[in-house]
Design a protein around this motif. Structure first.
Motif, short mmCIF file in Angstrom:
data_model
loop_
_atom_site.label_atom_id
_atom_site.label_comp_id
_atom_site.label_asym_id
_atom_site.label_seq_id
_atom_site.Cartn_x
_atom_site.Cartn_y
_atom_site.Cartn_z
N ILE A 187 -42.20 20.64 -3.77
CA ILE A 187 -41.21 21.67 -4.04
C ILE A 187 -39.88 21.02 -4.45
CG2 ILE A 187 -39.83 23.50 -2.97
CD1 ILE A 187 -42.22 24.34 -1.40
N ASN A 188 -39.63 19.82 -3.91
CA ASN A 188 -38.39 19.12 -4.27
C ASN A 188 -38.32 18.84 -5.77
OD1 ASN A 188 -37.26 18.80 -1.63
ND2 ASN A 188 -38.87 17.31 -1.22
N ALA A 189 -39.48 18.72 -6.42
CA ALA A 189 -39.49 18.45 -7.86
C ALA A 189 -38.96 19.63 -8.66
CB ALA A 189 -40.91 18.11 -8.31
N LEU A 226 -41.09 33.83 -21.77
CA LEU A 226 -41.12 32.41 -21.42
C LEU A 226 -39.82 31.98 -20.76
CD1 LEU A 226 -42.86 30.91 -24.60
CD2 LEU A 226 -43.83 31.15 -22.30
N PHE A 227 -38.70 32.53 -21.23
CA PHE A 227 -37.41 32.25 -20.60
C PHE A 227 -37.41 32.68 -19.14
CE2 PHE A 227 -33.28 34.32 -19.54
CZ PHE A 227 -32.53 33.18 -19.34
N TYR A 228 -37.91 33.88 -18.87
CA TYR A 228 -38.01 34.33 -17.48
C TYR A 228 -38.97 33.45 -16.68
CZ TYR A 228 -35.61 38.76 -18.47
OH TYR A 228 -34.68 39.72 -18.79
N LEU A 229 -40.03 33.01 -17.33
CA LEU A 229 -41.04 32.20 -16.65
C LEU A 229 -40.48 30.85 -16.21
CD1 LEU A 229 -44.03 32.27 -15.84
CD2 LEU A 229 -44.59 31.17 -18.01
N VAL A 230 -39.47 30.37 -16.89
CA VAL A 230 -38.85 29.09 -16.52
C VAL A 230 -38.10 29.22 -15.20
CG1 VAL A 230 -37.08 27.41 -17.16
CG2 VAL A 230 -38.68 28.24 -18.88
N TRP A 231 -37.38 30.34 -14.99
CA TRP A 231 -36.44 30.43 -13.87
C TRP A 231 -36.88 31.34 -12.72
CZ3 TRP A 231 -33.33 26.61 -14.15
CH2 TRP A 231 -32.90 26.13 -15.39
N PRO A 270 -39.81 32.21 -11.31
CA PRO A 270 -40.75 31.73 -10.28
C PRO A 270 -40.10 30.87 -9.19
CG PRO A 270 -41.74 31.53 -12.44
CD PRO A 270 -40.30 31.89 -12.67
N LEU A 271 -38.93 30.30 -9.47
CA LEU A 271 -38.26 29.49 -8.45
C LEU A 271 -37.86 30.33 -7.24
CD1 LEU A 271 -35.96 27.27 -10.71
CD2 LEU A 271 -38.23 26.75 -9.84
N LEU A 272 -37.63 31.63 -7.48
CA LEU A 272 -37.28 32.51 -6.36
C LEU A 272 -38.43 32.63 -5.37
CD1 LEU A 272 -35.46 35.45 -8.19
CD2 LEU A 272 -34.44 33.80 -6.62
N ALA A 273 -39.67 32.59 -5.88
CA ALA A 273 -40.83 32.73 -5.00
C ALA A 273 -41.04 31.49 -4.14
CB ALA A 273 -42.08 33.01 -5.84
N MET A 274 -40.55 30.34 -4.59
CA MET A 274 -40.73 29.11 -3.83
C MET A 274 -39.92 29.12 -2.54
SD MET A 274 -40.81 26.20 -6.81
CE MET A 274 -41.99 26.28 -8.15
N ASP A 275 -38.68 29.51 -2.65
CA ASP A 275 -37.81 29.60 -1.47
C ASP A 275 -36.63 30.51 -1.81
OD1 ASP A 275 -36.17 29.31 0.74
OD2 ASP A 275 -36.59 27.18 0.98
N ILE A 307 -27.99 36.85 -16.20
CA ILE A 307 -27.04 36.27 -15.25
C ILE A 307 -27.76 35.71 -14.03
CG2 ILE A 307 -25.12 36.82 -13.70
CD1 ILE A 307 -24.20 38.86 -15.78
N VAL A 308 -28.77 36.44 -13.54
CA VAL A 308 -29.54 35.97 -12.38
C VAL A 308 -30.20 34.63 -12.70
CG1 VAL A 308 -31.55 36.45 -10.94
CG2 VAL A 308 -29.89 38.26 -11.39
N CYS A 309 -30.80 34.52 -13.88
CA CYS A 309 -31.43 33.25 -14.28
C CYS A 309 -30.40 32.13 -14.34
CB CYS A 309 -32.13 33.42 -15.62
SG CYS A 309 -33.59 34.48 -15.59
N ALA A 310 -29.21 32.42 -14.86
CA ALA A 310 -28.15 31.41 -14.94
C ALA A 310 -27.71 30.97 -13.55
CB ALA A 310 -26.96 31.95 -15.73
#
Length: 432
Positions: A5-7, A42-47, A49-54, A99-102
């Motif tokens: 996850i650190n990656a 694809l832009f949404y897919l970059v950022w 999914p990080l919310l689901a990690m933590d 804005i959320v993605c940023a």
């Protein structure tokens, strides 16, 4: 093999992902209008999914973000009085999601990795434009201009300016390793060539002014905080006097003449006048977010015809504050101004403090670039634009607790994932 996850989430450990994410963001946003919804997904897919990690680590404490979200929330609410409520609500939600993605990027992507990604991403965007781009005749200027794969030379000029600024920052301020410096220099030359090809006066003048401001910031940083304040209070009046002299002696007009511009800035002054007149028709709440430039409405149709916009789309008042006043009235203008002034005051305060870092100088320069452009362009008032993404990245970085301060929860380290089975990146990430 298990990926740590650190990656993805830990600044300093996620250099490969952070740089890749910024490169992808630059390219996807640049050509979202060209390739459509696939690039937006694809832009949404970059950022996202990080919310689901933590979620707690990525979101952080939301309380310091109220001044960042106020304008976008008001934009969403404008569907109540908009003549095109569906368009205003959809545009507002898409703007809010950008804005959320940023802000997610501001939490997980360190400044150095962001600038590296911006440099490489700008080069990729410009390379695509040089390969697949074309010239376009401007009936107002009376010349053919290279617009790349964009709809106007000013969009190409903005990405070129970002490439030049990123290169300058990496070589002279952030001082990355030699390999990255060489790549940054190549990117800077590429950006300068594209800037020349675009012949965008706005982009050229603002990037030159931004680099001058950034150099002055580096100079200020060499002094003690007390002396920085004194020097700043001396430099600003001197710069203002210099601007007045340039205007009164015709120097500014001579500079515009180099780019084929006249005193009306190729019709911008008339456009600003019309924008102010339209804003006064609904001065408090405006016409609704993105509720003016709608096909079939008489006022935009007249302006499209006067400025030879055959597509009847992709046009604006060439001034961020007039555009905000037309769409969201005085209330929206005040809320947007709060974001801009908050960014300027916040980074200036950091720059003048004893804890000023090189990263603060770079972000201050980036903010000044967009502030300078805001008087002539509309870079951060729409969804899925690189201006909106970067200006709110700077806002998120300003709101994020500084590393090393008490209560800093912007980074979580997961030692259970950093073992031999995990994908572990050294702390310096190979770029510092």
């Amino acid at each position: 093999m298990r990926i740590s996850i650190n990656a993805f989430l830990s600044p300093g450990l996620n250099a490969p992902f952070a740089i890749f994410a910024m490169v992808a963001t630059m390219f996807l946003i640049a050509y979202a209008q060209l390739f459509g919804s696939v690039f937006i997904l694809l832009f949404y897919l970059v950022w996202l999914p990080l919310l689901a990690m933590d979620p707690r680590a990525v979101i952080g404490d939301p309380r310091p973000l109220y001044w960042i979200f106020a304008f976008s929330i008001f934009a969403c609410l404008s569907f109540f009085w908009s003549a095109v409520p569906g368009l205003s609500l959809r545009g507002g939600l898409q703007y809010l999601s950008t804005i959320v993605c940023a802000l997610i990027a501001a939490r997980v992507v360190p400044v150095k990795a962001m600038i590296l990604g911006m440099s490489l991403g700008a080069s990729l965007v410009l390379l695509y434009s040089l390969i697949f781009g074309h010239f376009s005749y401007d009936p107002l200027d009376g010349v053919y201009s290279f617009i790349g794969a964009f709809g106007s030379k000013n969009q190409l000029g903005m990405f070129a300016a970002l490439g030049v600024f990123a290169s300058f920052s990496l070589v002279f301020i952030l001082r990355v390793q030699m390999m990255w410096r060489i790549l940054a220099l190549i990117s800077g030359v590429f950006g300068a060539f594209s800037l020349h090809a675009a012949q965008s006066a706005t982009s050229t003048i603002t990037i030159a002014a931004t680099i001058a401001v950034t150099v002055a910031s580096v100079f200020l940083k060499r002094f003690s905080p007390r002396h920085r304040t004194v020097l700043f209070l001396s430099i600003v009046p001197a710069a203002a006097v210099g601007m007045l002299i340039a205007l009164s002696t015709g120097l500014f007009g001579a500079i515009l003449g180099v780019f084929g511009k006249d005193a009306t800035l190729t019709g911008r002054t008339y456009l600003w006048q019309r924008g102010l007149e339209i804003a006064h028709e609904q001065p408090v709440f405006g016409l609704g977010f993105q509720g003016f430039w709608v096909q079939g409405f008489s006022q935009p149709e007249v302006l499209w015809q006067q400025f030879y916009i055959a597509s009847r789309a992709g046009f604006h008042f060439h001034n961020t504050y007039i555009e905000a006043a037309v769409e969201l009235g005085y209330i929206g203008l005040i809320l947007l101004s709060a974001v801009i002034l908050g960014l300027f005051a916040g980074y200036l305060r950091r720059l003048l403090s004893s804890g000023a870092r090189n990263e603060d100088v770079v972000l201050f320069g980036l903010v000044m670039l967009f502030i300078g452009r805001s008087f002539f362009e509309v870079d951060f008032l729409n969804q899925y634009t690189i201006g909106s993404f970067l200006i709110y990245y700077c806002a998120g970085a300003l709101a994020k607790p500084v590393a090393g301060t008490a209560g800093n929860a912007s980074v979580r380290f997961y030692p259970q994932y950093a073992g031999s089975e995990g994908f572990h990146v050294p702390r310096r990430g190979g770029y510092g």
